[in-house]
Design a protein around this motif. Structure first.
Motif, mmCIF file in Angstrom:
data_model
loop_
_atom_site.group_PDB
_atom_site.id
_atom_site.type_symbol
_atom_site.label_atom_id
_atom_site.label_comp_id
_atom_site.label_asym_id
_atom_site.label_seq_id
_atom_site.Cartn_x
_atom_site.Cartn_y
_atom_site.Cartn_z
ATOM 1 N N PHE A 1 0.830 -1.214 0.000
ATOM 2 C CA PHE A 1 0.000 0.000 0.000
ATOM 3 C C PHE A 1 0.865 1.266 0.000
ATOM 4 C CE2 PHE A 1 -3.351 -2.489 2.663
ATOM 5 C CZ PHE A 1 -3.723 -3.194 1.528
ATOM 6 N N ARG A 2 2.051 1.162 0.566
ATOM 7 C CA ARG A 2 2.888 2.348 0.717
ATOM 8 C C ARG A 2 3.921 2.511 -0.388
ATOM 9 N NH1 ARG A 2 0.670 0.773 5.026
ATOM 10 N NH2 ARG A 2 0.108 2.133 6.767
ATOM 11 N N ASN B 1 4.000 6.816 -4.714
ATOM 12 C CA ASN B 1 3.789 8.143 -4.120
ATOM 13 C C ASN B 1 2.710 8.129 -3.040
ATOM 14 O OD1 ASN B 1 5.657 9.696 -5.651
ATOM 15 N ND2 ASN B 1 4.298 9.461 -7.412
ATOM 16 N N THR B 2 3.071 8.585 -1.862
ATOM 17 C CA THR B 2 2.082 8.722 -0.791
ATOM 18 C C THR B 2 2.254 10.106 -0.157
ATOM 19 O OG1 THR B 2 3.601 7.872 0.875
ATOM 20 C CG2 THR B 2 2.181 6.261 -0.212
ATOM 21 N N TRP B 3 1.254 10.552 0.582
ATOM 22 C CA TRP B 3 1.395 11.813 1.299
ATOM 23 C C TRP B 3 0.643 11.756 2.608
ATOM 24 C CZ3 TRP B 3 -1.654 10.950 -2.881
ATOM 25 C CH2 TRP B 3 -3.011 11.272 -2.778
ATOM 26 N N LYS B 4 1.141 12.530 3.562
ATOM 27 C CA LYS B 4 0.599 12.466 4.899
ATOM 28 C C LYS B 4 -0.284 13.684 5.152
ATOM 29 C CE LYS B 4 2.138 11.133 9.438
ATOM 30 N NZ LYS B 4 2.008 9.719 9.612
ATOM 31 N N VAL B 5 -1.381 13.471 5.812
ATOM 32 C CA VAL B 5 -2.275 14.578 6.173
ATOM 33 C C VAL B 5 -2.402 14.608 7.695
ATOM 34 C CG1 VAL B 5 -4.646 15.459 6.025
ATOM 35 C CG2 VAL B 5 -3.584 14.401 4.023
ATOM 36 N N GLN C 1 -1.273 12.427 -10.243
ATOM 37 C CA GLN C 1 -0.269 12.106 -9.229
ATOM 38 C C GLN C 1 0.261 13.395 -8.574
ATOM 39 O OE1 GLN C 1 0.743 9.702 -7.038
ATOM 40 N NE2 GLN C 1 0.599 8.439 -8.894
ATOM 41 N N ALA D 1 -2.423 14.974 -6.398
ATOM 42 C CA ALA D 1 -2.610 14.289 -5.119
ATOM 43 C C ALA D 1 -1.505 14.678 -4.150
ATOM 44 C CB ALA D 1 -2.620 12.778 -5.343
ATOM 45 N N LEU D 2 -0.285 14.710 -4.646
ATOM 46 C CA LEU D 2 0.847 15.040 -3.777
ATOM 47 C C LEU D 2 0.744 16.478 -3.268
ATOM 48 C CD1 LEU D 2 3.718 13.220 -5.704
ATOM 49 C CD2 LEU D 2 2.658 12.557 -3.540
ATOM 50 N N TYR E 1 -8.474 16.689 4.636
ATOM 51 C CA TYR E 1 -8.666 15.247 4.722
ATOM 52 C C TYR E 1 -8.668 14.829 6.170
ATOM 53 C CZ TYR E 1 -7.193 14.591 -0.177
ATOM 54 O OH TYR E 1 -7.078 14.592 -1.527
ATOM 55 N N GLY F 1 -4.033 11.047 8.111
ATOM 56 C CA GLY F 1 -3.615 9.698 7.717
ATOM 57 C C GLY F 1 -2.648 9.757 6.566
ATOM 58 N N LEU F 2 -2.223 8.579 6.156
ATOM 59 C CA LEU F 2 -1.337 8.488 5.010
ATOM 60 C C LEU F 2 -2.199 8.173 3.791
ATOM 61 C CD1 LEU F 2 1.711 8.498 4.281
ATOM 62 C CD2 LEU F 2 1.612 5.996 4.440
ATOM 63 N N TYR F 3 -1.966 8.894 2.699
ATOM 64 C CA TYR F 3 -2.800 8.751 1.509
ATOM 65 C C TYR F 3 -1.992 8.336 0.297
ATOM 66 C CZ TYR F 3 -6.852 10.869 3.747
ATOM 67 O OH TYR F 3 -7.924 11.115 4.557
ATOM 68 N N ARG F 4 -2.708 7.755 -0.667
ATOM 69 C CA ARG F 4 -2.164 7.516 -1.995
ATOM 70 C C ARG F 4 -3.324 7.562 -2.974
ATOM 71 N NH1 ARG F 4 0.693 2.753 -3.126
ATOM 72 N NH2 ARG F 4 0.116 3.197 -5.260
ATOM 73 N N ASN F 5 -2.992 7.615 -4.254
ATOM 74 C CA ASN F 5 -4.044 7.486 -5.254
ATOM 75 C C ASN F 5 -4.292 6.025 -5.526
ATOM 76 O OD1 ASN F 5 -4.834 10.028 -5.876
ATOM 77 N ND2 ASN F 5 -3.258 10.340 -7.417
ATOM 78 N N PRO G 1 -7.943 9.797 -4.154
ATOM 79 C CA PRO G 1 -7.056 9.617 -3.008
ATOM 80 C C PRO G 1 -7.683 8.605 -2.049
ATOM 81 C CG PRO G 1 -7.425 11.939 -3.439
ATOM 82 C CD PRO G 1 -8.425 11.183 -4.259
ATOM 83 N N TRP G 2 -6.845 7.779 -1.490
ATOM 84 C CA TRP G 2 -7.316 6.672 -0.653
ATOM 85 C C TRP G 2 -6.481 6.651 0.610
ATOM 86 C CZ3 TRP G 2 -4.826 1.517 -0.277
ATOM 87 C CH2 TRP G 2 -5.631 0.555 0.356
ATOM 88 N N ILE H 1 -4.659 5.077 3.363
ATOM 89 C CA ILE H 1 -4.053 3.746 3.445
ATOM 90 C C ILE H 1 -4.352 3.135 4.812
ATOM 91 C CG2 ILE H 1 -1.870 2.485 3.420
ATOM 92 C CD1 ILE H 1 -0.788 4.725 1.582
ATOM 93 N N PRO H 2 -4.966 1.962 4.814
ATOM 94 C CA PRO H 2 -5.246 1.318 6.101
ATOM 95 C C PRO H 2 -4.010 0.582 6.624
ATOM 96 C CG PRO H 2 -6.043 -0.059 4.326
ATOM 97 C CD PRO H 2 -5.414 1.157 3.671
#
Lengths: 340, 625
Positions: free
Chosen positions: A331-332, A335-339, B44, B47-48, B242, B245-249, B426-427, B429-430
């Motif tokens: 899952f990670r 590209n990921t981003w933190k909110v 991408q 989203a970032l 949002y 949490g940690l997100y990704r597309n 955007p999802w 991440i669990p």
């Protein structure tokens, strides 16, 4: 506890279900032969699975005291492929017929053979649809009168063994339901022992809708002259007096029957069977009485790596290279981003 | 030479920046122009940047339709915003048209005053003719009223990539990156993720990576120096709020693949996917075949029938059999689904719906397989059906499908569609450890065993797999005796078994969430009921209508068979029920049949998702009727 250490007998493979084939059907002989040889394999019953499609032949799994799956018309090779892929440790057999395996299920049979899935495929060829009460099948012969061809069949039949060879099967053999004492059990043993897709065609008499279909090479008075029992490394000699042989026509890729002793022909002139020779297997598979004997035995045997083994090797190699799958990592990735 | 034209006066030099809530941009070009790549790269980067977003890729069925034709136009639309984005947007604020055909197809959606960027280099007499233009729209005044930016992108790209020694054909393929560079500048996106992606993608041909990056930078630099139509600003869309949490597309197909893997881990059994290539489902096969280290076995079968049959065989052997397909493939799998129902084996069937009937519109979205999923088999053959609402929901419901299949020993159909499959959002991440766990208990005890021995609560039968000593048994398509599992042609037994199979599926309703009203009051004048991918458009339409003072509520159904046990009661609290669907009326039929509810359909069958405005005006019309 596994049954591995227990000695099993024929009776252990007989299920408690009442057999419902017509009295006199060739299927009884096949069932008896299978139940007879099963204990020899030393495979625990719980590791044996019989899979079938639809038709008379496909009732087979109900009568075997093993695991069994009576699936839908033509699809047994596909279901069996899934069973074997999910658990390669299982001994998986397929019981099918000329309608089930070559008509509605021809596509699946072709691909199971091509992929070389380790399945033991028994094709009961009676040249008729029995369970639907007597329509012609893809192996019915030209002119054959059936319920759906009252004036005779006008489409050309196929050869099951040529089909299997054309699909790149690595084991192709043939026997007859009446050869209960030795030949059929031997062929079942060879079919079982081959690793990879094994294809055994069994000529099987339907005494209700196509009785005597194979008499022209099975009847006592003609059998010896019209049956050639192939043995690897042995000359192809046949006949009541063992005085006939097969050889290549000089200068042609064509077989001919020769009379030993005539014109100085000796056994040394006769072709020697080579199970690993594909073109020879094709030639043998096409022989039809009365001009030629019907070729029985192992036409072709040339093992290759099996599909399920290669699939699992790839899974294991990927695991070794990438480590066991980890969802958090998956899952990670990227590209990921933190909110927050 | 590059030139800029507009119908209004021009502003030179650096543009002012302006903050706005949301932007909808559509990239359109030839199928060979790389519009899907442009769109995904823009997504991408967006989203970032921290915006919420939704995308809509819209491409032809032909892989390379003849260049320059209108039927070969491929498009990608994205809406990004500082708020919760529910749809890719009705109409674009900005349209990029890479050739006359793209302009011809998409201009009708661009509101007057919208930003229109065209590649003038592609407006050759030949291309104009193919698109059906008698005169060049850039020059004949027909684009008056749009904020037109006309640039010879082809020429600018050739100039930017000249140092890298590519052939003219290869160099021209970089023009999508030039366009992306300009879009990045206009909407203040960061280029780095694209640059990193290009370096990785073309690791073996660094000159191609260099040329693409040069084109990207040139497009961006062009923005710095450009003269843009007056009234235009560089638009800044602030970050969306949002949940932390940690997100990704993720796209629906990717989320489905991952959900299936996660579900099988939760169940503690291996997965075997049997699949046959079909648009728009193939990507799930692609994703899963690359994830072998999760112990997934993938099998590309000889046809759709073999794909599901192999999956059934795998389930018989103790794996979870999964098959993925689209409408025509579903039709072919029908008989085998019946086998899985009668043998009561767990199985997950994923149907990525597309336009039909028959081959229909392979790359366009539709929700017209609902009835096929719920009732489309010979005989009384019930099974469970779920429908995902968003790309991220595909993950959640794939896990749920595995749970229901293994707990109740039944096939489960998961419906998604082309729009969810390819659309991204955007999802959050669990954590894998936080996912639900529902370990399967395979039967091993011999005492009292028969294959159709049922759990008294779920009615699911005992799952005993080959390899288990002392549990030898045979199953098959023939009717079984209720008490022994042996073949039975007994009349009363068949009645009982048919009722039992139905009761088992109906009983799942006790084990799924109650239907909620997502938006608006729990009772009142009107309820809009949606299912599947229309979730976003319908919710936004209801929200807009409510903002205008209309009394309307929204319920979205995700469990299609069985329905949530209170659904009938929810419906009964409203005077009018409107059911928008991308089909000719399927859920509406089920609701009327099941609950005698006065439900009315609202149908769109164009291969395109609903627009928010369409929902909103239908709500008004229905309320006023």
């Amino acid at each position: 506890m596994s049954e591995q250490l227990v000695t099993l007998s024929r009776k252990d493979f007989v299920s408690d279900q009442e057999v419902r084939w017509c009295p006199g059907c060739g299927d009884y002989a096949i069932l008896a032969a299978v139940q007879k040889v099963m204990p020899e394999f030393q495979v625990p019953r719980e590791k044996t699975v019989f899979v079938s499609g639809i038709g008379c032949s496909s009732r087979f799994p109900y009568y075997m005291n093993t695991y069994g799956f009576h699936t839908i018309h033509g699809r047994a090779p596909a279901v069996a492929t899934g069973i074997k892929l999910a658990n390669p440790e299982l001994d998986v057999w397929v019981a099918t017929g000329d309608g089930d395996g070559l008509s509605i299920g021809g596509n699946h049979l072709m691909h199971a053979l091509r992929r070389n899935v380790d399945l033991k495929i028994l094709l009961f060829n009676n040249r008729i649809y029995g369970l639907t009460k007597g329509q012609y099948s893809p192996t019915s012969v030209l002119g054959q009168k059936t319920k759906s061809t009252p004036f005779g069949v006008v489409d050309h039949p196929m050869s099951p063994v040529a089909f299997a060879l054309g699909a790149n099967a690595r084991f192709v053999a043939r026997t007859i339901d009446v050869l209960t004492t030795k030949h059929m059990p031997d062929m079942l043993r060879r079919t079982h022992d081959h690793k990879g897709a094994s294809f055994l065609e069994i000529f099987q008499n339907c005494n209700v809708f196509n009785d005597g279909a194979f008499d022209y090479f099975v009847e006592k008075d003609v059998a010896a002259d019209r049956q050639l029992f192939l043995e690897h490394g042995k000359p192809m000699v046949f006949g009541a007096k063992r005085d006939k042989g097969l050889r290549l026509k000089p200068g042609k890729l064509e077989l001919e029957v020769v009379q030993l002793g005539d014109n100085g022909v000796t056994e040394a002139d006769v072709l020697v069977h080579d199970e690993t020779n594909l073109p020879l297997a094709f030639l043998l598979g096409q022989l039809e009485p009365p001009e030629f004997p019907i070729a029985l035995g192992v036409l072709y045997c040339n093992p290759a790596p099996t599909y399920e083994r290669m699939v699992h090797d790839q899974v294991n190699a990927t695991r070794e290279k990438l480590g066991a799958g980890d969802l958090d990592k998956l899952f990670r990735a990227g590209n990921t981003w933190k909110v927050g | 030479m590059d030139h800029v034209e507009s119908t209004t006066s021009k502003v030179t030099g650096k543009l002012p920046t302006e903050e706005i809530d949301s932007v909808v941009i559509r990239f359109a070009g030839d199928s060979g122009d790389g519009m899907q790549l442009t769109g995904t790269q823009f997504t991408q980067a967006t989203a970032l940047q921290g915006n919420d977003l939704a995308t809509f890729p819209d491409f032809p069925a032909e892989i390379r339709a003849p260049a320059g034709t209108t039927f070969g136009v491929s498009a990608f639309q994205i809406q990004f915003a500082s708020f919760d984005v529910l749809t890719p947007g009705d109409a674009p604020d900005a349209l990029v048209a890479m050739n006359p055909a793209a302009l011809r197809v998409h201009l009708k959606d661009l509101p007057r005053g919208g930003l229109l960027i065209v590649n003038s280099g592609a407006f050759t007499p030949g291309n104009l003719k193919k698109a059906g233009y008698e005169t060049n729209p850039i020059e004949d005044g027909s684009l008056d009223g749009y904020r037109l930016v006309s640039v010879d992108i082809s020429k600018a790209t050739l100039a930017a990539t000249q140092p890298f020694g590519l052939s003219q054909k290869e160099a021209l393929r970089c023009k999508n990156m030039w366009t992306l560079g300009l879009a990045f500048w206009l909407y203040d996106r960061d280029r780095q993720s694209t640059i990193d992606g290009l370096r990785k993608q073309f690791a073996k041909r660094p000159e191609i990576a260099d040329a693409n990056i040069a084109a990207l930078n040139a497009g961006h630099a062009y923005g710095e120096t450009i003269e843009l139509p007056s009234g235009m600003s560089r638009l800044i869309v602030p970050k969306a709020k949002y949940e932390p949490g940690l997100y990704r597309n993720t796209t629906g197909n990717e989320a489905t693949a991952w959900g299936l893997i996660a579900g099988c881990q939760s169940a503690g059994i291996p997965m075997m996917l049997g699949s046959y290539p079909i648009t728009p489902a193939s990507d799930i096969l692609h994703y899963l075949s690359a994830l072998k280290h999760f112990g997934v076995v993938t099998f590309q079968a000889e046809d759709e029938i073999a794909a599901i049959c192999a999956a059934i065989g795998a389930s018989f052997s103790g794996s979870l059999g999964v098959t993925t397909t689209s409408g025509p493939g579903m039709a072919l799998k029908t008989e085998a689904m019946g086998l899985a129902v009668v043998t009561e084996l767990p199985l997950v069937i994923v149907d990525i719906q597309r336009g039909g009937p028959s081959t229909g519109l392979p790359t366009k979205t539709e929700q017209s397989d609902l009835l096929q999923a719920v009732v489309g088999r010979n005989a009384d053959t019930p099974l469970a059906v779920l429908a995902a609402a968003t790309p991220g929901d595909c993950f959640t419901l794939a896990i749920e499908a595995v749970r229901i299949a293994t707990k109740y020993m039944t096939p489960v159909i998961l419906l998604t569609d082309g729009y969810l499959a390819n659309g991204a959002e955007p999802w959050r991440i669990p954590e894998a450890s936080a996912l639900p766990k529902f370990p399967v208990h395979l039967r091993t005890e011999a005492a009292g065993f028969h294959p159709f021995l049922r759990d008294p609560d779920t009615l699911g039968r005992a799952w005993a797999v080959p390899g288990t000593p002392e549990l030898l048994h045979r199953i098959g398509g023939l009717e079984k005796d209720y008490d022994s599992g042996n073949i039975s042609y007994d009349a009363a037994n068949h009645h009982k078994m048919t009722k039992t199979r139905a009761a088992k599926i109906a009983g799942i309703a006790r084990d799924i969430p109650l239907q909620t009203v997502h938006e608006g009051e729990d009772s009142g004048d009107m309820l809009v009921v949606s299912w599947g991918s229309t979730y976003g458009a319908v919710l936004q339409g209801v929200r807009n209508a409510r903002r205008r003072g209309l009394k309307v509520s929204h319920a979205h159904v995700r469990y299609m068979s069985p329905f949530p046990r209170n659904l009938g009661e929810v419906l009964s609290r409203f005077k009018k029920i409107l059911v928008p669907e991308m089909n000719n009326g399927q859920l509406v039929k089920l609701l009327r049949a099941e609950y005698l509810a006065p439900a009315e359909g609202f149908n769109k069958i164009s291969g395109q998702p609903f627009r928010v405005s369409e929902i909103e005006s239908k709500i008004r019309e229905t309320l006023e009727a």
